[in-house]
Every structure is written in C-alpha cells, then in structure tokens.
Design an enzyme around this catalytic site. Structure first.
Site, PDB file in Angstrom:
ATOM      1  N   ASN A  14       0.872  -1.180   0.000  1.00  0.00           N
ATOM      2  CA  ASN A  14       0.000   0.000   0.000  1.00  0.00           C
ATOM      3  C   ASN A  14       0.910   1.231   0.000  1.00  0.00           C
ATOM      4  OD1 ASN A  14      -1.756   2.089   0.510  1.00  0.00           O
ATOM      5  ND2 ASN A  14      -2.348   1.407   2.556  1.00  0.00           N
ATOM      6  N   HIS A 100      -9.507   1.176   5.053  1.00  0.00           N
ATOM      7  CA  HIS A 100      -8.209   1.361   5.720  1.00  0.00           C
ATOM      8  C   HIS A 100      -8.406   2.292   6.913  1.00  0.00           C
ATOM      9  CE1 HIS A 100      -4.099   2.536   6.541  1.00  0.00           C
ATOM     10  NE2 HIS A 100      -3.738   1.442   5.910  1.00  0.00           N
ATOM     11  N   GLU A 102      -6.813   4.678   7.987  1.00  0.00           N
ATOM     12  CA  GLU A 102      -6.627   6.104   7.699  1.00  0.00           C
ATOM     13  C   GLU A 102      -7.869   6.703   7.056  1.00  0.00           C
ATOM     14  OE1 GLU A 102      -2.883   5.510   5.685  1.00  0.00           O
ATOM     15  OE2 GLU A 102      -2.040   4.883   7.609  1.00  0.00           O
ATOM     16  N   GLU A 171      -5.288  -4.867  10.577  1.00  0.00           N
ATOM     17  CA  GLU A 171      -4.236  -3.876  10.792  1.00  0.00           C
ATOM     18  C   GLU A 171      -4.509  -3.134  12.095  1.00  0.00           C
ATOM     19  OE1 GLU A 171      -2.256  -2.596   6.853  1.00  0.00           O
ATOM     20  OE2 GLU A 171      -4.028  -1.381   7.092  1.00  0.00           O
ATOM     21  N   GLY A 177       2.653   2.224  10.807  1.00  0.00           N
ATOM     22  CA  GLY A 177       3.620   3.312  10.654  1.00  0.00           C
ATOM     23  C   GLY A 177       4.340   3.666  11.947  1.00  0.00           C
ATOM     24  N   SER A 213       3.589  -2.183  10.246  1.00  0.00           N
ATOM     25  CA  SER A 213       5.045  -2.273  10.434  1.00  0.00           C
ATOM     26  C   SER A 213       5.626  -3.631  10.043  1.00  0.00           C
ATOM     27  CB  SER A 213       5.424  -1.909  11.869  1.00  0.00           C
ATOM     28  OG  SER A 213       5.028  -0.574  12.169  1.00  0.00           O
TER      29      SER A 213
HETATM   30  P1  13P Z   1       3.131   0.340   7.629  1.00  0.00           P
HETATM   31  O1  13P Z   1       3.591  -0.952   7.034  1.00  0.00           O
HETATM   32  O2  13P Z   1       3.867   1.529   7.131  1.00  0.00           O
HETATM   33  O3  13P Z   1       3.043   0.262   9.126  1.00  0.00           O
HETATM   34  O4  13P Z   1       1.619   0.553   7.124  1.00  0.00           O
HETATM   35  C1  13P Z   1       0.719  -0.474   7.256  1.00  0.00           C
HETATM   36  C2  13P Z   1      -0.497  -0.132   6.482  1.00  0.00           C
HETATM   37  O5  13P Z   1      -1.253   0.738   6.878  1.00  0.00           O
HETATM   38  C3  13P Z   1      -0.739  -0.850   5.223  1.00  0.00           C
HETATM   39  O6  13P Z   1      -2.013  -0.609   4.749  1.00  0.00           O
END
Ligand code: 13P
Length: 249
Positions: A14, A100, A102, A171, A177, A213
């Site tokens: 992603n 997601h 976010e 997730e 992140g 991560s």
């Molecule tokens: P990271 O791998 O940067 O933690 O992000 C995970 C993510 O949100 C993938 O959709």
C-alpha cells in the site's frame, strides 16, 4: 476444516500517498524484474489513483497485480472527487482497499460504508481488501474482538457468496507506521478470531492479511502463524528489495 494449505500467500503493498512518476518508474521496474523471485506468493501494489495507468504499463506481463487504495460506493454520478469501481476496472485493477484505518479515522468512514464499498468493488469484478483493526486505547481496554466484530458485521452480513470473494486485512491501528508490530502470537490471536467468523459463515478459504510495520525482518515469523495468509505492507513496500524480501519470507 483447515484450509491453510490451500490459501496462497498474498502480499500487497500500500503505497499510500507516496511517489511521483520518476520514483514510481524505478519501483515498478524493480518489481517487474524481481517479483519472480517469490514464487508461491501472490504479489500486488495499491497505488494512488493518478498512477494506475503507470502501474498497469509498468507491471503488465509481470506476476505483480495492481489496485487502488479506495473506491466509491456509487456506480457513477455527481460525486466530485470520487472514483468508481468501473473506473478502476478500466485500468485492469484487481484490488481495491476498503476501510483502511486512515480512511476510517481521517474521512469518517463507517462500517456500513466500508461494506458498501466492498460490494461496489465486487460488482465491477475487483477483489476488495477489507481492512479492520482496533486503536491502542481499544486494545488496552480489552476491546479488540468487540471492535473487529463491529467492523466486520455489515461485511459478513453480505453473506458467504460475497465474502468468499474478498480478502480481509487485520491492521491494528497502533502498529501502523509506528514500527511497533504486533507479535506473531498477538496477531495470530486476532486472526484466529477472524477465521472463526469466516468459518462460521462457511468461507474458510478467505485470505486474512496482517498489516502494521511489516518488514523483511519480521515477515517470516508472522507468516509462520496458521491464520496469517500474507501481509498488507505500507512503508516497506516503497523499497523494492525490502518488499520482495517480505514476499520471499
Ligand atoms: P506500515 O507498514 O507503514 O506500518 O503501514 C501499514 C499499512 O497501513 C498498510 O495498509
């Protein structure tokens, strides 16, 4: 029934809101050239909308498929700024991330909207990757399963025929992140819970990815868990060698 053997591993990058034409070109080129090093694993990238055509051109003929990071629940119409599933299909997308964290947090997406988006994706022949996960506060309050159940409810209500064509991704928000991955055991516990829901619906073959991560250094221990079928990778998907090492883990 244990269909672990029949669930082929899937690793999806992603890219989030990263990349410009020049950087994408070398990333796509590296993926095209290197992806065959990870046989036995389905590999894909979900890129920003403006670069779908670049992804299609750069990945055509490779084993890597591509998709988008969101999709509208609407088929077409006066929805300024939205992108329909048919438009994604027009660019030969195979995947659309939906829900997601976010999008849920920054854009107020509800559980029902996420389910609606999943249906829209399926209707255009795309595979929705439905993301779920709890926040740190929810985890600390011992509410993880409750939150996952709530997020999944409108999706599972779509029934076995629809859910059987989806991919799910767990997730935990606190791991995205942050460099703070769930331990394989922590992730497996939630995956086992999700798997029990899928088994209850009669769709044990649905793949459940872990995200948060994921790196080359922790991928193998996560993939060793019986109910983790692959990964949804953010930051590490922007570095071709790292991403391919995750796929090969
Ligand atoms: P990271 O791998 O940067 O933690 O992000 C995970 C993510 O949100 C993938 O959709």
């Amino acid at each position: 029934m244990n269909t672990e053997q029949t669930r082929k591993r899937l690793v999806i990058g992603n890219w989030k809101m990263h990349g410009l034409l020049a950087a994408n070109a070398s990333l796509l080129d590296g993926l095209h050239k290197g992806a065959s090093a990870a046989p036995g694993c389905d590999l894909a990238v979900c890129v920003p909308f403006p670069y779908l055509d670049q992804a299609r051109t750069g990945l055509q003929g490779s084993v890597v498929s591509w998709g988008a990071q969101d999709v509208s629940k609407h088929e077409q119409g006066a929805f300024t700024g939205e992108v329909s599933a048919a438009m994604l299909a027009d660019f030969d997308c195979q995947w659309a991330l939906v829900g997601h964290s976010e999008r849920r947090t920054l854009h107020g997406e509800t559980d029902q909207l996420v389910a609606d988006k999943a249906i829209a994706a399926l209707s255009a022949g795309l595979t929705p990757v439905v993301c779920v996960g709890e926040t740190l506060a929810e985890q600390e309050a011992g509410q993880t399963e409750h939150i996952i159940a709530r997020q999944l409810a409108p999706v599972l209500a779509l029934g076995a025929q629809q859910v059987g064509r989806m991919v799910l991704a767990y997730e935990p928000v606190w791991a995205i992140g942050t460099g703070r991955t769930a331990t394989p055991e922590q992730a497996q516990a939630v995956h086992a819970y999700i798997r029990s829901q899928l088994n209850g619906l009669g769709v044990p073959e649905v793949r459940v990815l872990y995200g948060g991560s994921v790196k080359a250094s922790n991928a193998a221990s996560l993939f060793a868990m019986p109910d983790i079928d692959g990964a949804l990778v953010g930051g590490a998907s922007l570095v071709v060698e790292e991403f391919l090492r995750i796929a090969a883990a």
